[in-house]
Design an enzyme around this catalytic site. Sequence first.
Site, short mmCIF file in Angstrom:
data_model
loop_
_atom_site.label_atom_id
_atom_site.label_comp_id
_atom_site.label_asym_id
_atom_site.label_seq_id
_atom_site.Cartn_x
_atom_site.Cartn_y
_atom_site.Cartn_z
N ASN A 9 0.87 -1.18 0.00
CA ASN A 9 0.00 0.00 0.00
C ASN A 9 0.91 1.23 0.00
OD1 ASN A 9 -1.75 2.09 0.56
ND2 ASN A 9 -2.27 1.39 2.64
N TRP A 10 0.95 1.92 -1.13
CA TRP A 10 1.88 3.04 -1.25
C TRP A 10 1.35 4.32 -0.60
CZ3 TRP A 10 3.94 2.69 -7.02
CH2 TRP A 10 4.81 1.58 -7.11
N LYS A 11 0.11 4.33 -0.19
CA LYS A 11 -0.48 5.53 0.45
C LYS A 11 -0.23 6.76 -0.45
CE LYS A 11 0.10 3.18 4.79
NZ LYS A 11 0.29 3.20 6.22
N GLU A 98 -6.37 4.64 8.23
CA GLU A 98 -6.16 6.08 7.97
C GLU A 98 -7.45 6.76 7.52
OE1 GLU A 98 -2.60 5.52 5.69
OE2 GLU A 98 -1.54 4.98 7.52
N GLY A 171 3.11 1.89 10.72
CA GLY A 171 4.05 3.00 10.55
C GLY A 171 4.87 3.32 11.78
N SER A 204 3.94 -2.49 9.99
CA SER A 204 5.41 -2.49 10.09
C SER A 204 6.05 -3.80 9.61
CB SER A 204 5.86 -2.16 11.52
OG SER A 204 5.48 -0.84 11.84
P1 PGA Z 1 3.25 0.06 7.51
O1 PGA Z 1 1.75 0.31 6.97
O2 PGA Z 1 3.73 -1.22 6.88
O3 PGA Z 1 4.02 1.27 7.06
O4 PGA Z 1 3.16 -0.07 8.99
C1 PGA Z 1 0.85 -0.75 6.88
C2 PGA Z 1 -0.48 -0.27 6.37
O5 PGA Z 1 -0.89 0.86 6.69
O6 PGA Z 1 -1.17 -1.00 5.63
#
Ligand code: PGA
Length: 246
Positions: A9-11, A98, A171, A204
């Site tokens: 997931n690149w957000k 999010e 994150g 993470s």
């Molecule tokens: P992260 O994000 O791997 O940076 O913790 C995971 C996610 O939000 O799907």
Amino acid sequence: MRKSIIAGNWKMHMTCAETREFAAIFRPLIADLPSDREVVIAPPFTSIPTLCRHLEGAGVFIAGQNVHWEEQGAYTGMISAPMLIEHGVTHAIVGHSEPRKYYSETDEQINLRARTAQRTGLMPILCVGESLDQREAAETERVIHRQVDQGLEGLDPLRVIVAYEPIWAIGTGKTCAAEEANRICGLIRGWVGNADVTVQYGGSVNPATIDDLMAQSDIDGVLVGGASLDAISFARIANYQAPVRT
Ligand code: PGA
């Protein structure tokens, strides 16, 4: 046997230029993936055509980071399932923590998004997970059970992926212990009531933790944020080493 789904997931990262660079490095690194797994990437909407073009024929599925419940209409800033499908998108993330947090998305809205995704032929990736406060108050099971029940209402459990993403692990660099992630993924499978549902872990995940996570009996893949932005690290995650399941 359930296939593993390794999703990135690149957000709100990756311009088209950065996407091209990623694809050029990533493509050869995943050329020999074992057949027990699939790779999915959710780029920002603007990078979808670029990623599709540059990974064409590489066996990578492309996901939307969200999808609206209406197929068209006066919804400024939103994206519809037909708009995604037109570009070759096959999956859509719904209920990520999010948008739940920043845009106050409710379980009801998330369920509508997931239903529209299924109806139009997209595979929803439904994210669920507890906050740190909820975990410390021993509410983890209750919260996730509710999110699963409401999020999946009216859905075919075999055409959905559920991603267990504890919010405190997203994150933060704090991966949930593999055994605990496995325990919750097993509970989710029980609540869904179908042994064949695909349940991922997210939070993470990185090259150092992936093998341990994928060795767990109830974890069918991962949803990766930060570590999916680097082609070498995401390729290492996709090439995870784990005992073959029987
Ligand atoms: P992260 O994000 O791997 O940076 O913790 C995971 C996610 O939000 O799907």
